[in-house]
Enzyme design. Structure first.
Site, mmCIF file in Angstrom:
data_model
loop_
_atom_site.group_PDB
_atom_site.id
_atom_site.type_symbol
_atom_site.label_atom_id
_atom_site.label_comp_id
_atom_site.label_asym_id
_atom_site.label_seq_id
_atom_site.Cartn_x
_atom_site.Cartn_y
_atom_site.Cartn_z
ATOM 1 N N GLU A 112 -2.284 0.231 13.391
ATOM 2 C CA GLU A 112 -3.479 0.568 12.614
ATOM 3 C C GLU A 112 -4.758 0.245 13.401
ATOM 4 O OE1 GLU A 112 -3.699 -1.740 9.046
ATOM 5 O OE2 GLU A 112 -5.035 -0.301 8.071
ATOM 6 N N GLU B 188 0.867 -1.171 0.000
ATOM 7 C CA GLU B 188 0.000 0.000 0.000
ATOM 8 C C GLU B 188 0.915 1.235 0.000
ATOM 9 O OE1 GLU B 188 -4.390 1.037 1.675
ATOM 10 O OE2 GLU B 188 -3.389 -0.759 2.321
#
Ligand code: BGC
Length: 911
Positions: free
Chosen positions: A752, A482
């Site tokens: 996260e 990502e």
């Protein structure tokens, strides 16, 4: 009330104020500035209290350090401004050095000496000024596989004494430029990542010292990078184009006045380097047996090399580098060499870091080193790389077999704490491995410390999250497949980021890309630069376009970025409006709301707060920021128009989401937080909402359930509405879910997910579980602004006027922070002593501050041991409504002491 009476009259007994640290566009002596009227800033130096500038004078000279050839003499400008002062002299010319010096008049009317001179150098101001062409190789494969990194070279003559030589260079891909055998500049991953189709940055380097009279050689490697290598979770290749290319131009100015240019063209030659493949996620593979020793030196025999090919590419998109380049920042040594239960040899770097391993080895030709990188070990202590998804993070080197060899990747980087040594010639010795930490070369500006060591580790984790994710673009994460410039993540973290480091140039560059990538209809793609087809826009993500420029305005007094982004901000608001005239219509578009909140349904990423409510709230907020920006820029009509829109959609919000009795229709923490944070409620409904938030917290044993949207604001809101004690409670919780829970589980960066690692040691899931995602690090903003109380004043932004109001809690015995503002260091710290409270404050010259001392009485308040009424630099004192003292002070260092009764009460037990 005490008034300072010494302002106007001339005082000759005072120390002379110094002027220095001149910056141009936030940088010291920058080369390659392409702005027509760059902004200058300087600092005042003087230890006495109350130093202010009342006038300045700037001189700028073209190519003349003696300041004879002036292109600007501002004359005395009666102004206190010492930052964001625009150059207003003769038009600037390309490739020219401008020397600058500043003199000021202080508050006593005394003139300083001239500052030490500084300079800036212009780049190529017009695209048409580039002499050369992009060069590359003929296409080899079909573009579906990583290709070997090509080499380019060119020899040239230097005939005489060189006054100055400069190179302007960029690439489609990533380049490393070399001159006479050594690298040019210390930058990595150049030219960085921008919206390549619209903006391609070039770098400028002074190479005078690297040239020699006679034969010289320039060489370059060009890797695939973001431009053309596999990127995004779809693992697309050739996102921006399928041919990498180099563009460089050397300009040599001889002392005798001659000028010579050596630019990339078909006379350059090309070959293949020893780097057989290099990609962002996959890592780099080098076969040192393919190295061509001396390829970047003049005497090298390149008769076997082919001529470079000219590559057609638009030069109108070339822009000078805006942000600080990526550079090596620090080196880490492994803290442990592990043998895992699965039998792997693993190095523990002791810190989840971003960069790469520099490895040394000795072995026969053809022997291999293979290093794999991961963030965590699993609960059994084994190397765990599943959360990297398709990112292999694997570097492989084949030895040349000639003594000591050192390897490091040139066009790839990894996010990791653990390194699996999958192959290595001989015994693995930790001293042969070094963790090279890289990030954009921003100055660290903030430091925070308090009496709770776990909070101090949290602060470190926030900082490491920033280091690892501010690698040219503010990315969501630096490890899995990502690593993109997700707008929502950056906007929630922006204020914290501005505390920790000077991010003005970093964010400016990113915002210019955002502006370039805004869609026709005004939508802001979810990540910038935009890399996937079918861009989508969502609330709280697209709002980065209003929130981040506003943060730069507040923290750096940067009105230019507001002017630059203004149209984009308006177009974003219009985009939201285009979905329907009702405030709630925008929310009917696909949204993701309070991403990753804990009140989500089992297995879902989306929190329980209705996504349309989040969208409607941000719509009002962004519109409000447009109003403020329009007012500031003097756009009266716009201001009036958006004021009307703001009033209307605010009303819509209330009708849709607040019951007639003043209850927010959605009983989630985040819904209450947004309503309070964005001033969405009528006055009378505020207390009820605060109570609702308290109750929701209580129901959850004073733990948060918030996601990306609610978390950054929850403590700010609690403090604003009188419940700082509860905010501290959230900060100091040590069990799940909380910031310190992660710390106690060994986190060295911000995760996260609140439950990235669960109680039983298992992981959240493999598909989206980053251990270096800075969004929840946004608590840092509250720590600086509330615990130590350092804040901006929107009326005098950029810390020209500082607000210091620490909110003290009995669970901490001290807290202190420093912040390097554009004016100099601001410090605020408090500690509880046997006698009461001690508060130290430092305010830089040419600023003023309001300081609020909680629970202090004027009668008993001392400054450096004497009555505040007698202290220099204190202009005014007054009692606050809630029993504290407010002081208006000037620059200097102060130590306030007072006997204080800070309530020992902590929130009631919650089980
Ligand atoms: C990213 C985020 C991002 C989110 C939004 C994730 O894959 O890592 O941090 O904001 O998607 O959809």
């Amino acid at each position: 009330m005490k008034q300072d009476g010494q302002t106007a009259e001339r005082r000759t007994d005072l120390e002379l104020v110094g002027v220095g640290d001149i910056r141009c566009e936030y940088k010291r002596n920058p080369v390659g500035i392409d702005i027509a009227n760059p902004r200058l800033g300087w600092k005042l130096f003087g230890s006495r209290r109350g130093v202010m500038q009342t006038a300045y004078r700037i001189q700028t000279a073209e190519e003349d350090p003696g300041f004879g050839r002036l292109v600007w003499d501002s004359g005395w400008a009666e102004s206190g401004r010492s930052q964001q002062v625009e150059y207003a002299g003769e038009p600037l010319r390309s490739c020219t050095r401008y020397h600058v010096r500043v003199m000021i008049r202080d508050e006593a009317g005394r003139e300083s000496e001239w500052s030490e001179p500084a300079f800036w150098e212009t780049g190529l101001l017009e695209a048409g000024e580039w002499t050369g062409d992009f060069i590359g190789c003929e296409a080899e494969g079909d573009g579906s596989q990583a290709e070997p990194v090509p080499l380019f070279r060119k020899t040239f003559q230097v005939s005489g004494a060189v006054e100055r030589a400069t190179v302007y260079v960029t690439a489609l891909g990533l380049y490393e430029l070399r001159l006479n055998g050594s690298k040019v500049g210390g930058d990595l991953l150049t030219p960085g990542w921008t919206s390549y189709t619209n903006r391609l940055q070039y770098q400028t380097y002074d190479i005078t010292a690297q040239l020699r009279e006679g034969d010289n050689a320039a060489g370059a490697l060009v890797g695939e990078g973001w431009y053309r290598g596999s990127f995004s979770w779809d693992h697309q290749r050739s996102i921006y184009g399928n041919r990498s290319a180099l563009l460089a131009e050397i300009r040599i100015r001889y002392r005798d006045g001659r000028e010579e240019r050596i630019a990339t063209d078909e006379s350059w030659k090309r070959s293949q380097s020893e780097i057989v493949a290099s990609e962002m996620y996959a890592g780099e593979q080098t076969d040192a047996r393919l190295l061509q020793p001396g390829w970047d030196l003049p005497g090298f025999d390149d008769s076997g090399w082919k001529p470079a090919e000219r590559i057609e590419a638009d030069k109108r998109r070339l822009v000078a580098q805006v942000n600080e380049p990526v550079r090596v920042q620090e080196l880490l040594r492994p803290v442990e060499l592990l043998r895992t239960p699965a039998g792997d040899t693993v190095l523990d770097m002791g810190q989840n870091m971003v960069g790469f391993i520099r490895v040394r080895a000795k072995g026969p030709a053809g022997a291999e080193i293979v290093l794999e990188h991961a963030e965590v070990l699993d609960k059994d202590g084994n190397f765990y790389a599943d959360n990297l998804r398709g990112a292999k993070q694997r570097n492989r080197y084949v030895l040349r077999g000639e003594g000591d060899e050192t390897f490091e990747p040139r066009f790839s980087f990894q996010g990791f704490r653990y390194v699996r040594v999958a192959a290595y010639p001989g015994e693995v010795k930790p001293e042969c491995f070094e963790g090279v930490v890289i990030h954009s070369d921003m100055e660290q500006s903030g430091r925070f410390e308090c009496s709770e060591p776990l909070v101090n580790r949290l602060q470190m984790n926030i900082l490491w999250g920033q280091k690892g994710n501010f690698v040219d673009v503010p990315t969501d994460c630096p490890q899995r497949d990502e690593r993109m410039g997700w707008t929502g993540d950056a906007q929630v973290f922006a204020r914290t980021a501005c505390f920790n480091m000077n991010t003005a140039s970093f964010f400016t560059k990113w915002l210019l890309d955002m502006k370039a990538e805004q869609m026709e209809n005004g939508a802001i793609p979810n990540y910038i630069p935009h890399v996937l087809p079918k861009p989508r826009a969502m609330a709280a993500w697209g709002d980065a376009v209003t929130i981040v420029p506003w943060a730069l305005y507040e923290c750096y007094g940067d009105t230019r970025i507001l002017a630059e982004m203004y149209d984009s901000m308006v177009r974003w608001v219009e985009y939201m409006r285009s979905h329907g005239e009702e405030g709630a219509d925008w929310g009917k578009q696909p949204q993701i709301g309070d991403w990753l909140a804990l009140d989500a349904k089992q297995g879902s990423y989306r929190g329980a707060t209705p996504e349309d409510l989040v969208a409607a709230a941000y719509y009002v907020h962004s519109t409000g920021l447009v109003v403020k920006t329009a007012e500031l820029l003097g756009k009266e009509e716009d201001a009036a128009r958006y004021r009307r829109l703001h009033a209307r959609i605010l009303d819509d919000f209330r009708r849709e989401y607040v019951t007639p009795n003043g209850r927010i229709a959605s009983p989630t923490q985040t819904a209450q937080v947004l309503a309070l944070m964005f001033d969405l409620l009528e006055e009378r409904d505020v207390p009820r909402t605060v109570t609702a938030l308290e109750e929701l917290l209580k129901k959850n044993k004073n733990h948060l359930t918030t996601g990306f949207v609610g978390t950054p604001y929850i403590c700010l809101v609690l403090s604003r509405f009188g419940r700082t004690d509860l905010a501290y409670e959230l900060l100091l919780q040590q069990d799940f879910p909380s910031w310190l829970d992660q710390v106690k589980k060994g986190a060295t960066t911000i995760w996260e997910h609140w439950d990235g690692i669960k109680e039983d040691g298992s992981f959240w899931s493999a598909d989206m579980n980053s251990f270096n995602h800075y969004a929840y690090g946004s608590i840092g903003d509250w720590m600086y602004r509330t615990v130590t109380g350092i804040n901006t004043d929107p009326e005098k932004p950029g810390y020209k006027h500082i607000h210091i109001e620490p909110q003290i809690d009995p669970r901490l015995s001290y807290a202190k922070a420093s912040y390097q503002s554009l004016y100099g260091a601001i410090e605020a710290g408090w500690s509880r002593t046997d006698e009461g409270m001690e508060l130290t404050v430092a305010i830089p010259p040419n600023t003023t501050a309001s300081v609020v001392l909680p629970a202090a009485s004027r009668r008993l308040l001392l400054e450096s041991g004497t009555s505040v009424n007698a202290a220099a630099g204190i202009y005014r004192t007054e009692e606050t409504a809630d029993g504290g003292i407010r002081l208006e002070i000037g620059s200097g260092r102060y130590r306030f002491t007072y006997p204080a009764e800070i309530s020992e009460q902590v929130p009631e037990p919650t089980n």
